[in-house]
Scaffold this motif. Structure first.
Motif, PDB file in Angstrom:
ATOM      1  N   ASN A  38       0.971  -1.004   0.133  1.00  0.00           N
ATOM      2  CA  ASN A  38      -0.047   0.084   0.141  1.00  0.00           C
ATOM      3  C   ASN A  38       0.747   1.237  -0.008  1.00  0.00           C
ATOM      4  O   ASN A  38       0.684   1.980   0.762  1.00  0.00           O
ATOM      5  CB  ASN A  38      -0.857  -0.018   1.081  1.00  0.00           C
ATOM      6  N   ASP A  39       1.812   1.161  -0.654  1.00  0.00           N
ATOM      7  CA  ASP A  39       2.768   2.325  -0.847  1.00  0.00           C
ATOM      8  C   ASP A  39       2.168   3.777  -1.399  1.00  0.00           C
ATOM      9  O   ASP A  39       2.394   4.591  -0.704  1.00  0.00           O
ATOM     10  CB  ASP A  39       3.893   2.115  -1.656  1.00  0.00           C
ATOM     11  N   LEU A  40       1.314   3.785  -2.465  1.00  0.00           N
ATOM     12  CA  LEU A  40       0.631   4.788  -2.957  1.00  0.00           C
ATOM     13  C   LEU A  40      -0.125   5.447  -1.727  1.00  0.00           C
ATOM     14  O   LEU A  40      -0.376   6.697  -1.651  1.00  0.00           O
ATOM     15  CB  LEU A  40      -0.132   4.724  -4.159  1.00  0.00           C
ATOM     16  N   SER A  41      -1.135   4.338  -1.234  1.00  0.00           N
ATOM     17  CA  SER A  41      -2.071   5.017  -0.002  1.00  0.00           C
ATOM     18  C   SER A  41      -1.287   5.609   0.938  1.00  0.00           C
ATOM     19  O   SER A  41      -1.677   6.535   1.682  1.00  0.00           O
ATOM     20  CB  SER A  41      -2.826   3.775   0.416  1.00  0.00           C
ATOM     21  N   ARG A  42       0.058   4.892   1.296  1.00  0.00           N
ATOM     22  CA  ARG A  42       0.653   5.682   2.527  1.00  0.00           C
ATOM     23  C   ARG A  42       1.120   7.238   1.949  1.00  0.00           C
ATOM     24  O   ARG A  42       1.047   8.207   2.860  1.00  0.00           O
ATOM     25  CB  ARG A  42       1.854   4.941   2.569  1.00  0.00           C
ATOM     26  N   VAL A  43       1.636   7.261   0.788  1.00  0.00           N
ATOM     27  CA  VAL A  43       2.075   8.528   0.114  1.00  0.00           C
ATOM     28  C   VAL A  43       0.852   9.554  -0.246  1.00  0.00           C
ATOM     29  O   VAL A  43       1.134  10.873   0.394  1.00  0.00           O
ATOM     30  CB  VAL A  43       2.734   8.202  -1.179  1.00  0.00           C
ATOM     31  N   LEU A  44      -0.364   9.290  -0.237  1.00  0.00           N
ATOM     32  CA  LEU A  44      -1.406   9.999  -0.323  1.00  0.00           C
ATOM     33  C   LEU A  44      -2.175  10.130   1.116  1.00  0.00           C
ATOM     34  O   LEU A  44      -3.099  10.697   1.131  1.00  0.00           O
ATOM     35  CB  LEU A  44      -2.258   9.646  -1.261  1.00  0.00           C
ATOM     36  N   CYS A  45      -1.698   9.534   2.025  1.00  0.00           N
ATOM     37  CA  CYS A  45      -2.004   9.630   3.322  1.00  0.00           C
ATOM     38  C   CYS A  45      -3.415   9.030   3.765  1.00  0.00           C
ATOM     39  O   CYS A  45      -4.292   9.451   4.413  1.00  0.00           O
ATOM     40  CB  CYS A  45      -2.138  11.244   3.895  1.00  0.00           C
ATOM     41  N   TRP A  46      -3.748   7.883   2.844  1.00  0.00           N
ATOM     42  CA  TRP A  46      -5.062   7.302   3.038  1.00  0.00           C
ATOM     43  C   TRP A  46      -4.782   6.050   4.269  1.00  0.00           C
ATOM     44  O   TRP A  46      -5.796   5.147   4.260  1.00  0.00           O
ATOM     45  CB  TRP A  46      -5.524   6.753   1.842  1.00  0.00           C
ATOM     46  N   GLY A  47      -3.724   5.737   4.423  1.00  0.00           N
ATOM     47  CA  GLY A  47      -3.539   4.647   5.463  1.00  0.00           C
ATOM     48  C   GLY A  47      -2.502   3.725   5.147  1.00  0.00           C
ATOM     49  O   GLY A  47      -2.367   3.573   3.759  1.00  0.00           O
ATOM     50  N   TYR A  48      -1.730   3.082   5.871  1.00  0.00           N
ATOM     51  CA  TYR A  48      -0.981   1.813   5.433  1.00  0.00           C
ATOM     52  C   TYR A  48      -1.511   0.365   5.217  1.00  0.00           C
ATOM     53  O   TYR A  48      -0.929  -0.364   4.586  1.00  0.00           O
ATOM     54  CB  TYR A  48       0.172   1.764   6.500  1.00  0.00           C
ATOM     55  N   GLN A  49      -2.945   0.093   6.042  1.00  0.00           N
ATOM     56  CA  GLN A  49      -3.579  -0.845   5.710  1.00  0.00           C
ATOM     57  C   GLN A  49      -4.905  -0.584   6.188  1.00  0.00           C
ATOM     58  O   GLN A  49      -5.480   0.178   7.054  1.00  0.00           O
ATOM     59  CB  GLN A  49      -2.801  -2.240   6.407  1.00  0.00           C
ATOM     60  N   TYR A  50      -5.804  -1.601   5.611  1.00  0.00           N
ATOM     61  CA  TYR A  50      -7.233  -1.843   6.243  1.00  0.00           C
ATOM     62  C   TYR A  50      -7.397  -2.086   7.826  1.00  0.00           C
ATOM     63  O   TYR A  50      -7.037  -3.534   7.760  1.00  0.00           O
ATOM     64  CB  TYR A  50      -8.092  -2.490   5.083  1.00  0.00           C
ATOM     65  N   ALA A  51      -8.196  -1.278   8.287  1.00  0.00           N
ATOM     66  CA  ALA A  51      -8.551  -1.757   9.875  1.00  0.00           C
ATOM     67  C   ALA A  51      -9.881  -1.847   9.927  1.00  0.00           C
ATOM     68  O   ALA A  51     -10.593  -0.759   9.112  1.00  0.00           O
ATOM     69  CB  ALA A  51      -7.752  -1.028  10.859  1.00  0.00           C
ATOM     70  N   SER A  52     -10.471  -2.439  10.812  1.00  0.00           N
ATOM     71  CA  SER A  52     -11.870  -2.451  11.118  1.00  0.00           C
ATOM     72  C   SER A  52     -12.302  -1.006  11.642  1.00  0.00           C
ATOM     73  O   SER A  52     -11.936  -0.561  12.383  1.00  0.00           O
ATOM     74  CB  SER A  52     -12.253  -3.834  12.418  1.00  0.00           C
ATOM     75  N   GLY A  53     -13.400  -0.762  10.916  1.00  0.00           N
ATOM     76  CA  GLY A  53     -13.844   0.641  11.378  1.00  0.00           C
ATOM     77  C   GLY A  53     -13.544   1.610  10.409  1.00  0.00           C
ATOM     78  O   GLY A  53     -13.950   2.865  10.468  1.00  0.00           O
ATOM     79  N   GLN A  54     -12.182   1.553   9.609  1.00  0.00           N
ATOM     80  CA  GLN A  54     -11.759   2.244   8.777  1.00  0.00           C
ATOM     81  C   GLN A  54     -12.438   2.780   7.701  1.00  0.00           C
ATOM     82  O   GLN A  54     -12.592   4.033   7.245  1.00  0.00           O
ATOM     83  CB  GLN A  54     -10.520   1.916   8.337  1.00  0.00           C
TER      84      GLN A  54
END
Length: 581
Positions: A288-304
């Protein structure tokens, strides 16, 4: 998602026979439902589930029926379709007049007990009504007391009203290749930025395989016709065609780096330059590198999920470069080999790295061609790519062992142990023996003679959250991460003037960063150190004299023969950066 079955359409029905109140049928699962396991068909004689008569459930209204009842309705010659209650409307037919008063109405579901307090009397006891759009609940008598008030009768679509595609915005039309078109009605202000309908693309196989769970949640709280399972290119094409005319549309891609790149490439190719609906990310992959760069998180978590839904309308649009790889067969000769071999270290006669020795491994057979010819985040060659390729090949063979991000990371560590010798005896080999590197027409091969991985970065993220280029980025939201950007962990001298002549990273500047990693740096980048900076350039040519693994935006492949890879800029796309995370 539309998968033909003998008795029912699985998921959203986009066929010509679809009705505005069609259900979104999925196989019933007690793990994903808290409702009663009883068939809701009025004429059902045995309402429980059996092996011969399995139950299915509408993911939108949670209605449960036997699948056989749907086929019975199709075969029926009568017009009585009230054996199964209808679902809430998801679109309107084109022959219906655009009557404003008939839209934005509550759609009630009858429940035996209110799970939340009555909006009118604030009590929870006894049966009542729950709106399937805004989730407001009322006792029957309470609703009778206030329903004549026009303000109460109108539904505001609840907490996620600004991202829901309202039924009257989506019509069945004859002049569309897909039979539907979304468009804001005339009474909605075209510049009303408070409405940001979001279209979702979900890869159910990404990372921890959470896609099914997320799909069920989204079609429950949103319009099911704004949520798409990624099955093939035509799924993306259909969705973009249907929603291309809907004002202020946003995209949310639920998947890993490979899935994100797949959808973003379609956005670049479908819309005029930088006119695409901006895209956000729900990270379901492993890195999830692009998600990290764009500040959407490093992995999916319950409630996210619910938190992400509320953040998308407020995210900041920004420009992201796309890069194309063009692969061509490279004619080699003895003089070329001699030129490359002169860079081998004294110890290189001992052995070659395993990923070059074992070019004919059966596990590589199905991975000789990249899935995509574009990247938005990174591409790498060498030792790191070899580990990723082995991991990817094993996951392809047996996906049942890769059911969560944690399990995926443990399996990744297990695969990396196969390359113990390559890591431990890095002094015995280097990429300069197998790769010729040309940046903006300058031969930079000498720069990788101590390196074991060659990395090209468009963004600063690589390898599940590392920043191997170091320094700052003009696209970065200030973070709490440690950055040893001034430390040089390479095993050869780099002068301070060489370091300082590089510009700050910018994933919208039409330049790519080129760097090398030795085996020590491959470990140290995980605690904030950086690799060996080589160049910032607009085009790169990489000539491989031997077979070589490659890793591009989460997808790995194996180049089994002498090959040249030309890397050039290939357009830009609008994405969303979550500054408020």
């Amino acid at each position: 998602m539309q998968e033909a079955s003998e008795s029912f359409t699985n998921g959203v029905d986009w066929s010509n026979s679809a009705e505005p109140t069609s259900h979104c049928w999925l196989p019933y699962s007690s793990e994903t439902s808290s409702t009663s396991r009883l068939c809701a068909c009025i004429l059902c004689k045995n309402r429980k589930s059996t092996s011969d008569f399995p139950l299915i459930q509408c993911a939108t209204c949670l209605l449960i029926v036997h699948a056989t009842h749907l086929s019975e309705l199709e075969e029926s010659t009568t017009t009585d379709h009230h054996r199964i209650p209808p679902c809430r409307p998801s679109f309107v037919d084109n022959n219906i007049a655009d009557n404003v008063d008939m839209h934005d109405q509550h759609y009630w579901s009858h429940v035996s007990t209110l799970s939340t307090p009555c909006t009118y009397c604030k009590r929870k006891s006894s049966d009542g009504l729950v709106c399937m759009w805004c989730s407001r609940s009322y006792h029957r008598q309470c609703w009778e007391n206030i329903k004549d008030n026009e303000e109460n009768s109108k539904c505001d679509y609840g907490k996620f009203s600004n991202i829901i595609v309202r039924p009257q915005w989506l019509r069945r039309v004859d002049d569309s290749p897909f039979g539907f078109r979304a468009q804001m009605p005339a009474y909605v202000e075209i510049n009303d930025t408070s409405l940001t309908p979001v279209i979702f693309f979900i890869n159910k196989l990404s990372g921890g395989q959470k896609g099914q769970e997320i799909y069920r949640m989204l079609v429950r709280i949103l319009n099911p016709r704004q949520v798409f399972f990624l099955e093939n290119d035509s799924t993306i094409t259909r969705a973009l065609n249907i929603y291309a005319s809907l004002t202020n549309t946003h995209i949310c891609i639920c998947g890993g780096d490979g899935t994100v790149g797949w959808v973003l490439s379609h956005l670049v190719d479908t819309f005029p330059a930088l006119k695409n609906p901006p895209a956000s990310i729900l990270p379901l992959g492993t890195g999830n590198d692009l998600s990290r760069v764009l500040c959407w998180g490093y992995q999916y978590a319950s409630g996210q999920l619910l938190k992400t839904l509320s953040q998308i309308p407020h995210a900041h649009p920004t420009i992201l470069d796309r890069w194309r790889i063009h692969i061509e067969t490279l004619e080699t000769n003895s003089s070329n080999d001699e030129s490359l071999n002169r860079h081998r270290s004294f110890f290189s006669f001992i052995d070659q790295p395993k990923f070059i020795q074992n070019a004919d491994q059966p596990m590589y057979e199905n991975h000789h061609t990249p899935i995509n010819m574009f990247f938005f985040n990174y591409i790498s060659f060498g030792l790191d790519a070899a580990v990723v390729l082995d991991f990817h090949a094993r996951r392809t063979r047996d996906s049942s062992k890769f059911t969560s991000p944690l399990k995926n990371k443990l399996m990744f560590i297990k695969e990396s142990r196969k390359y113990f010798n390559e890591f431990a005896f890095g002094i015995a080999w280097n990429l300069g023996s197998y790769i010729r590197l040309i940046c903006d027409d300058q031969d930079m091969t000498e720069s990788i003679r101590h390196c074991h991985s060659l990395v090209l970065l468009n963004t600063r993220g690589f390898g599940a959250g590392t920043h191997p280029w170091g320094g700052t980025s003009v696209n970065t939201v200030p973070s709490q991460t440690i950055d040893h950007s001034d430390d040089d962990s390479s095993n050869h001298d780099v002068t301070q003037s060489t370091i300082n002549h590089f510009e700050a990273q910018n994933f919208g500047d039409e330049k790519v960063e080129v760097l090398g990693l030795n085996t020590m740096q491959m470990a140290l980048i995980h605690i904030g150190f950086r690799g060996t900076r080589i160049a910032q350039c607009r085009q790169v040519r990489i000539e491989l004299s031997h077979p070589m693994p490659a890793h591009m935006d989460g997808e790995a492949f194996y180049l089994a023969r002498s090959t040249a890879i030309n890397i050039t800029h290939a357009g830009q796309v609008m994405v969303l950066r979550n500054d408020n995370r």
